[in-house]
Design a protein around this motif. Sequence first.
Motif, PDB file in Angstrom:
ATOM      1  N   ASP A 245       7.887  59.372  37.745  1.00 27.05           N
ATOM      2  CA  ASP A 245       8.644  60.576  38.110  1.00 27.05           C
ATOM      3  C   ASP A 245       9.387  60.367  39.428  1.00 27.05           C
ATOM      4  O   ASP A 245      10.544  60.791  39.583  1.00 27.05           O
ATOM      5  CB  ASP A 245       7.703  61.774  38.236  1.00 27.05           C
ATOM      6  CG  ASP A 245       7.155  62.232  36.893  1.00 27.05           C
ATOM      7  OD1 ASP A 245       7.838  62.031  35.876  1.00 27.05           O
ATOM      8  OD2 ASP A 245       6.039  62.784  36.861  1.00 27.05           O
ATOM      9  N   ALA A 246       8.724  59.724  40.365  1.00 36.34           N
ATOM     10  CA  ALA A 246       9.368  59.444  41.651  1.00 36.34           C
ATOM     11  C   ALA A 246      10.554  58.505  41.460  1.00 36.34           C
ATOM     12  O   ALA A 246      11.609  58.676  42.090  1.00 36.34           O
ATOM     13  CB  ALA A 246       8.356  58.832  42.624  1.00 36.34           C
ATOM     14  N   ALA A 247      10.394  57.513  40.580  1.00 39.82           N
ATOM     15  CA  ALA A 247      11.486  56.570  40.312  1.00 39.82           C
ATOM     16  C   ALA A 247      12.699  57.287  39.722  1.00 39.82           C
ATOM     17  O   ALA A 247      13.847  57.022  40.117  1.00 39.82           O
ATOM     18  CB  ALA A 247      11.004  55.474  39.370  1.00 39.82           C
ATOM     19  N   ILE A 248      12.460  58.189  38.790  1.00 38.68           N
ATOM     20  CA  ILE A 248      13.561  58.927  38.177  1.00 38.68           C
ATOM     21  C   ILE A 248      14.259  59.800  39.219  1.00 38.68           C
ATOM     22  O   ILE A 248      15.498  59.897  39.246  1.00 38.68           O
ATOM     23  CB  ILE A 248      13.048  59.772  36.998  1.00 38.68           C
ATOM     24  CG1 ILE A 248      12.645  58.833  35.837  1.00 38.68           C
ATOM     25  CG2 ILE A 248      14.096  60.773  36.536  1.00 38.68           C
ATOM     26  CD1 ILE A 248      11.972  59.538  34.678  1.00 38.68           C
ATOM     27  N   ALA A 249      13.498  60.411  40.121  1.00 44.41           N
ATOM     28  CA  ALA A 249      14.091  61.227  41.179  1.00 44.41           C
ATOM     29  C   ALA A 249      14.984  60.369  42.081  1.00 44.41           C
ATOM     30  O   ALA A 249      16.080  60.798  42.479  1.00 44.41           O
ATOM     31  CB  ALA A 249      12.994  61.902  41.993  1.00 44.41           C
TER      32      ALA A 249
ATOM     33  N   ALA B 296      15.626  46.930  37.416  1.00 40.52           N
ATOM     34  CA  ALA B 296      14.215  46.563  37.491  1.00 40.52           C
ATOM     35  C   ALA B 296      13.335  47.445  36.618  1.00 40.52           C
ATOM     36  O   ALA B 296      12.342  46.965  36.049  1.00 40.52           O
ATOM     37  CB  ALA B 296      13.732  46.636  38.940  1.00 40.52           C
ATOM     38  N   LEU B 297      13.672  48.732  36.498  1.00 34.89           N
ATOM     39  CA  LEU B 297      12.740  49.669  35.858  1.00 34.89           C
ATOM     40  C   LEU B 297      13.223  50.307  34.558  1.00 34.89           C
ATOM     41  O   LEU B 297      12.405  50.621  33.689  1.00 34.89           O
ATOM     42  CB  LEU B 297      12.377  50.798  36.837  1.00 34.89           C
ATOM     43  CG  LEU B 297      11.426  50.485  37.979  1.00 34.89           C
ATOM     44  CD1 LEU B 297      10.847  51.778  38.538  1.00 34.89           C
ATOM     45  CD2 LEU B 297      10.295  49.560  37.559  1.00 34.89           C
ATOM     46  N   VAL B 298      14.510  50.534  34.397  1.00 34.84           N
ATOM     47  CA  VAL B 298      14.982  51.307  33.243  1.00 34.84           C
ATOM     48  C   VAL B 298      15.215  50.368  32.055  1.00 34.84           C
ATOM     49  O   VAL B 298      15.921  49.364  32.193  1.00 34.84           O
ATOM     50  CB  VAL B 298      16.276  52.064  33.586  1.00 34.84           C
ATOM     51  CG1 VAL B 298      16.744  52.894  32.392  1.00 34.84           C
ATOM     52  CG2 VAL B 298      16.059  52.965  34.797  1.00 34.84           C
TER      53      VAL B 298
ATOM     54  N   MET C  85       9.524  52.431  31.294  1.00 37.83           N
ATOM     55  CA  MET C  85       9.578  52.307  32.747  1.00 37.83           C
ATOM     56  C   MET C  85       8.210  51.971  33.331  1.00 37.83           C
ATOM     57  O   MET C  85       8.098  51.158  34.260  1.00 37.83           O
ATOM     58  CB  MET C  85      10.114  53.603  33.361  1.00 37.83           C
ATOM     59  CG  MET C  85      11.582  53.866  33.074  1.00 37.83           C
ATOM     60  SD  MET C  85      12.211  55.387  33.833  1.00 37.83           S
ATOM     61  CE  MET C  85      12.141  54.974  35.578  1.00 37.83           C
ATOM     62  N   ARG C  86       7.172  52.578  32.761  1.00 37.13           N
ATOM     63  CA  ARG C  86       5.824  52.290  33.251  1.00 37.13           C
ATOM     64  C   ARG C  86       5.457  50.823  33.026  1.00 37.13           C
ATOM     65  O   ARG C  86       4.839  50.173  33.874  1.00 37.13           O
ATOM     66  CB  ARG C  86       4.822  53.212  32.559  1.00 37.13           C
ATOM     67  CG  ARG C  86       3.508  53.377  33.342  1.00 37.13           C
ATOM     68  CD  ARG C  86       2.632  54.462  32.730  1.00 37.13           C
ATOM     69  NE  ARG C  86       3.322  55.744  32.634  1.00 37.13           N
ATOM     70  CZ  ARG C  86       3.484  56.569  33.659  1.00 37.13           C
ATOM     71  NH1 ARG C  86       3.018  56.240  34.860  1.00 37.13           N
ATOM     72  NH2 ARG C  86       4.107  57.732  33.503  1.00 37.13           N
TER      73      ARG C  86
END
Length: 531
Positions: free
Chosen positions: A376-380, A305-307, A336-337
Motif C-alpha cells: 500500500d505504501a508503494a502504491i501511494a 522494480a515492483l510493478v 508487487m508483493r
Amino acid sequence: MQKSVVVLAVLAALAGLSSAAHAATDAPVELDLLLRGGTVYTGDSNEPVVGDVGIVGDRIVFAGRKAPAQFVARRTIDATGMVVAPGFIDAHTHADADLHSTDPRKRLNIPFLTQGVTTAVIGNDGFGGFDIAAQTQRLRSAPVGTNVAMYVGFGPVRIDQLGEANRAPTPEQLDVMRRHVSRAMCDGALGLSTGLFYPPQNFSKTEEVIELAKVAARHGGLYDSHIRDESMYNIGLKGSIEEVIRIGHEARLPVHVAHIKALGVDVQGQSGDIIRRIEKERAAGLDITADHYPWTASSTRFSAALVPPWAVDGGREAMLKRFDDAAVQERLRTGMRENLRLRGGPETILFSAGSTKYVGKTLADVATASNADPVDAAIAVLRDGDLNIASFNQSDDDVRAFMKRPWVMTSSDSSLGHPRAYGTFARKYEQYVVKEHTISLGQFIRSSSSLPAETLGLKQRGHLRPGYYADVVVFDPARYAAKATYTQPTLLSEGVVTVLVNGRLAVDAGKPTGIGAGQPLLRTPKAGSCT
C-alpha cells in the motif's frame, strides 16, 4: 614543422622505417607534453614500466621507458610515483542527458573526468535514440568533456511504431524498425542496445529482437542488453543468459551482457553457474562479454522494480488506472508483493532521487510512518511519481566473482541518486585492488581501458601506443578513492591528478580545466553495408 608532420616523423623514427626518418629526428623534436617518470600501464600488459609518455597534438608519440634524448617538451609533468594509464572507458552510462544538455558544465561530464574516464558510452538499456546523426551533430557543435560512443536503442525504435502497447509489430512495422536500426548503424552507432526488463521493450518476443540484431550484424555492430531478467521476475537469470546466447547465434554477432549481476534472494550465489555457461560459449566460439559495477545495490525506477509488466501496459496513466481497478487488485498486489520479496523486502529499497518527500528513506520507513502495508505504501509513492531507487539486492561474493573474469569490463550504469555515477572506477580500485586484493592493478586498468576499447571497436583508443589518441589518466595510487556514498552520492572522487582527452588537459593538478575536448566516436560500418 606542423604537428601532424612531427607525429609522422617521430613515429617513423621510432619504428626504424628509414635512415631519413632517423635523420629527421637527430635535431630536437618538440612535444606538446611529456609525462615523466610515472608507473606506466600501456594496456598491452598487466605489468607496468617506469617511464615516460610523450604527446604531440591529439596523439601519443612515445610510451614506455625513458623518452629518447632528442625529445624536448613545451610542458613536462612530473609523474613520479603516479600511475599513468589509458583513459578509462565507461562501457555503460546514462550520461545522455548531461552530454546533450544546454548547460555547458553538465556537458563537461566532470563526475566521470575526475575518475579518469575519457570515453562514455550512451544509449544503453535500449534507451538511446535512433537519431545518431543528429546526436553526433549536437556533440560536435557544443563541447563535451569526454568522448562519446552511442548505441541505437530498441526502446525508441519500438515506440516509434507501437507506442507503449503490449503487442507484436506487423511485418510492415518491423520493416520500418529495421530501417531505423540500419540508418543508425550507417551513421556510426556501436550496435543495438536493448533493455528487455523495461516496458515496453519487455513486451517483445525474442524473435523480434533477433530480427533487429541481424541488422546490426549486417553492418558489423554488436548487441548489448540489459537482459530480460536478472532475478526471477519472469524467465529467470539463467533463462535470460540463454536468450542472449540465442540472439548471438541466430543473429550472428557479438553479444554483451550489461551490468551483469545476480539480483535478489532467489539467485544470489548463481554467479558461478552463469560464468561457466558464458565461458562454455566463449570456448565454442561465441563472442560474448559483459560489464559490471562494483556495488551491491542496483538502481532503477521504482515502478520497474515492483510493478508487474502487465500492469504498466500503455504507460503511466494506464498503470494509475489499474491501481483503482477493483477487478485487478488481487493480481496486482500479489505480483508487487512477490517482486518486493525477490528484492529482499521493503528495508532494502532506498528512495534515491525524485520527490524530496521520500528521498533518503527506505520503503520500510515510508510504510512505518504511514502505518501502512509495504505494498500500500508503494502504491501511494507511485501515485506521487516514479522515483529512482537504490536496491540492495546483490552479494559481494557474486560481485567479486564476475569482476575477476577477463571478459568483464568496468561500467558505472550511472544514475541519479546512486554513488556509482561519481565513484565507480575509484571504488573498484580502492575497494577491490587496494583493500581486498580481489584483482590486480593491471587487471583493473585492462578492464577499464583496453578491454572495452577492443570489445566496442573503438579504434586507436584504450592503449598507450605511438599513433593512438592521447586519452590518458594519471592518478595517485595512495589517494585515488571514491568519496560518494548512498547518502551523499554526488561527492567527486579524489586522487586523479591529470586527465588528457584527445591530447588536451581536461584535469590538471587535480582540478577540472573546463576544456571540452571530447569527440563523438563513430563505429565504421562494414564495407558495402550502407550502399
